[in-house]
Design a protein around this motif. Structure first.
Motif, PDB file in Angstrom:
ATOM      1  N   MET A 158     -28.026   4.897 -19.303  1.00 15.28           N
ATOM      2  CA  MET A 158     -28.904   5.360 -18.220  1.00 15.28           C
ATOM      3  C   MET A 158     -29.367   3.955 -17.509  1.00 15.28           C
ATOM      4  SD  MET A 158     -28.954   8.813 -19.372  1.00 15.28           S
ATOM      5  CE  MET A 158     -29.829   9.764 -18.715  1.00 15.28           C
ATOM      6  N   LEU A 159     -30.681   4.219 -18.567  1.00 13.40           N
ATOM      7  CA  LEU A 159     -31.742   2.763 -17.449  1.00 13.40           C
ATOM      8  C   LEU A 159     -30.509   1.651 -16.836  1.00 13.40           C
ATOM      9  CD1 LEU A 159     -34.365   3.347 -20.340  1.00 13.40           C
ATOM     10  CD2 LEU A 159     -34.361   4.246 -18.294  1.00 13.40           C
TER      11      LEU A 159
ATOM     12  N   ASN B 288     -28.991   0.805  -9.786  1.00 15.80           N
ATOM     13  CA  ASN B 288     -28.938   0.958  -7.809  1.00 15.80           C
ATOM     14  C   ASN B 288     -30.267   0.378  -7.993  1.00 15.80           C
ATOM     15  OD1 ASN B 288     -26.180   2.593  -7.701  1.00 15.80           O
ATOM     16  ND2 ASN B 288     -26.748   3.444  -9.859  1.00 15.80           N
ATOM     17  N   ASP B 289     -31.403  -0.679  -8.150  1.00  9.32           N
ATOM     18  CA  ASP B 289     -32.685  -0.835  -7.773  1.00  9.32           C
ATOM     19  C   ASP B 289     -33.565   0.463  -7.905  1.00  9.32           C
ATOM     20  OD1 ASP B 289     -31.836  -3.175  -7.148  1.00  9.32           O
ATOM     21  OD2 ASP B 289     -30.853  -2.468  -5.018  1.00  9.32           O
ATOM     22  N   ILE B 290     -33.641   1.311  -8.703  1.00 11.95           N
ATOM     23  CA  ILE B 290     -34.370   2.419  -9.707  1.00 11.95           C
ATOM     24  C   ILE B 290     -34.915   1.878 -10.845  1.00 11.95           C
ATOM     25  CG2 ILE B 290     -34.602   4.599  -9.986  1.00 11.95           C
ATOM     26  CD1 ILE B 290     -31.498   5.312  -8.573  1.00 11.95           C
ATOM     27  N   GLY B 291     -36.152   1.784 -10.281  1.00 12.20           N
ATOM     28  CA  GLY B 291     -37.059   1.179 -11.342  1.00 12.20           C
ATOM     29  C   GLY B 291     -36.605  -0.228 -11.522  1.00 12.20           C
TER      30      GLY B 291
ATOM     31  N   MET C  40     -38.902   0.868 -18.706  1.00 13.92           N
ATOM     32  CA  MET C  40     -38.288   0.890 -17.824  1.00 13.92           C
ATOM     33  C   MET C  40     -39.382   1.477 -16.940  1.00 13.92           C
ATOM     34  SD  MET C  40     -35.912   1.279 -14.700  1.00 13.92           S
ATOM     35  CE  MET C  40     -34.166   1.828 -15.022  1.00 13.92           C
ATOM     36  N   GLU C  41     -39.839   0.348 -15.335  1.00 13.04           N
ATOM     37  CA  GLU C  41     -41.167   0.864 -14.837  1.00 13.04           C
ATOM     38  C   GLU C  41     -40.572   1.560 -13.728  1.00 13.04           C
ATOM     39  OE1 GLU C  41     -44.372   0.016 -15.043  1.00 13.04           O
ATOM     40  OE2 GLU C  41     -44.117  -1.063 -17.311  1.00 13.04           O
TER      41      GLU C  41
ATOM     42  N   ALA D 137     -36.924  12.757 -16.793  1.00 18.04           N
ATOM     43  CA  ALA D 137     -37.753  11.578 -17.428  1.00 18.04           C
ATOM     44  C   ALA D 137     -38.390  10.041 -16.704  1.00 18.04           C
ATOM     45  CB  ALA D 137     -37.006  10.938 -18.683  1.00 18.04           C
ATOM     46  N   ILE D 138     -37.692  10.201 -15.639  1.00 13.55           N
ATOM     47  CA  ILE D 138     -38.185   9.300 -14.031  1.00 13.55           C
ATOM     48  C   ILE D 138     -39.555   9.645 -13.527  1.00 13.55           C
ATOM     49  CG2 ILE D 138     -37.732   8.567 -12.243  1.00 13.55           C
ATOM     50  CD1 ILE D 138     -35.029   9.064 -12.455  1.00 13.55           C
ATOM     51  N   ILE D 139     -40.443   8.856 -14.121  1.00 15.81           N
ATOM     52  CA  ILE D 139     -42.349   9.508 -13.493  1.00 15.81           C
ATOM     53  C   ILE D 139     -42.781   7.908 -13.673  1.00 15.81           C
ATOM     54  CG2 ILE D 139     -42.772  11.620 -14.810  1.00 15.81           C
ATOM     55  CD1 ILE D 139     -43.730  10.074 -17.139  1.00 15.81           C
ATOM     56  N   PRO D 140     -43.678   7.589 -12.494  1.00 17.12           N
ATOM     57  CA  PRO D 140     -44.122   6.669 -12.481  1.00 17.12           C
ATOM     58  C   PRO D 140     -44.886   6.107 -13.689  1.00 17.12           C
ATOM     59  CG  PRO D 140     -44.814   8.383 -10.727  1.00 17.12           C
ATOM     60  CD  PRO D 140     -43.953   9.128 -11.995  1.00 17.12           C
ATOM     61  N   GLY D 141     -44.523   5.170 -13.812  1.00 19.75           N
ATOM     62  CA  GLY D 141     -45.403   4.086 -14.591  1.00 19.75           C
ATOM     63  C   GLY D 141     -43.840   3.952 -15.863  1.00 19.75           C
ATOM     64  N   GLY D 142     -44.672   2.586 -17.199  1.00 19.48           N
ATOM     65  CA  GLY D 142     -43.284   2.712 -17.937  1.00 19.48           C
ATOM     66  C   GLY D 142     -42.787   3.756 -19.020  1.00 19.48           C
ATOM     67  N   ILE D 143     -42.027   4.305 -19.078  1.00 15.76           N
ATOM     68  CA  ILE D 143     -40.975   4.547 -20.199  1.00 15.76           C
ATOM     69  C   ILE D 143     -40.223   3.745 -21.667  1.00 15.76           C
ATOM     70  CG2 ILE D 143     -39.414   5.697 -19.075  1.00 15.76           C
ATOM     71  CD1 ILE D 143     -39.814   8.616 -20.133  1.00 15.76           C
ATOM     72  N   SER D 144     -40.557   4.202 -22.310  1.00 13.05           N
ATOM     73  CA  SER D 144     -39.187   3.099 -23.573  1.00 13.05           C
ATOM     74  C   SER D 144     -37.907   3.490 -23.303  1.00 13.05           C
ATOM     75  CB  SER D 144     -40.311   3.023 -25.203  1.00 13.05           C
ATOM     76  OG  SER D 144     -40.200   4.733 -25.586  1.00 13.05           O
ATOM     77  N   VAL D 145     -37.001   3.139 -23.740  1.00 13.44           N
ATOM     78  CA  VAL D 145     -36.160   3.445 -24.029  1.00 13.44           C
ATOM     79  C   VAL D 145     -35.652   4.729 -24.872  1.00 13.44           C
ATOM     80  CG1 VAL D 145     -33.262   3.387 -24.666  1.00 13.44           C
ATOM     81  CG2 VAL D 145     -34.337   1.339 -23.654  1.00 13.44           C
TER      82      VAL D 145
END
Length: 76
Positions: free
Chosen positions: A35-36, A42-45, A52-53, A10-18
């Motif tokens: 998780m998000l 951890n400075d990821i997104g 989450m961006e 689910a970690i892809i560039p751009g925004g993803i909703s919960v």
């Protein structure tokens, strides 16, 4: 820890909703939110509580976090 492995997809560039993150990671919304939040800690997104961006390279950073949690490379 299995949901963390599914979360990598689910970690892809751009925004993803919960909600969408939960679907892709095959987990419930509460777990997806946690998780998000941990990824953001951890400075990821960048997580604003709803979306989450992610940027290029965030998937690799998440894999490194999983390695530090003891997940084997071949599982990631």
């Amino acid at each position: 820890m299995n949901s963390w492995l599914n979360g990598i997809d689910a970690i892809i560039p751009g925004g993803i909703s919960v909600e969408d993150f939960a679907i892709v990671s095959k987990t419930d919304k509460a777990t997806a939110r946690k998780m998000l939040q941990e990824l953001g800690a951890n400075d990821i997104g960048r997580f604003d509580g709803k979306t989450m961006e992610f940027e290029d390279g965030d998937k690799l950073l998440a894999a490194i976090v999983l390695l530090n949690k003891g997940i084997l490379v071949d599982e990631i």
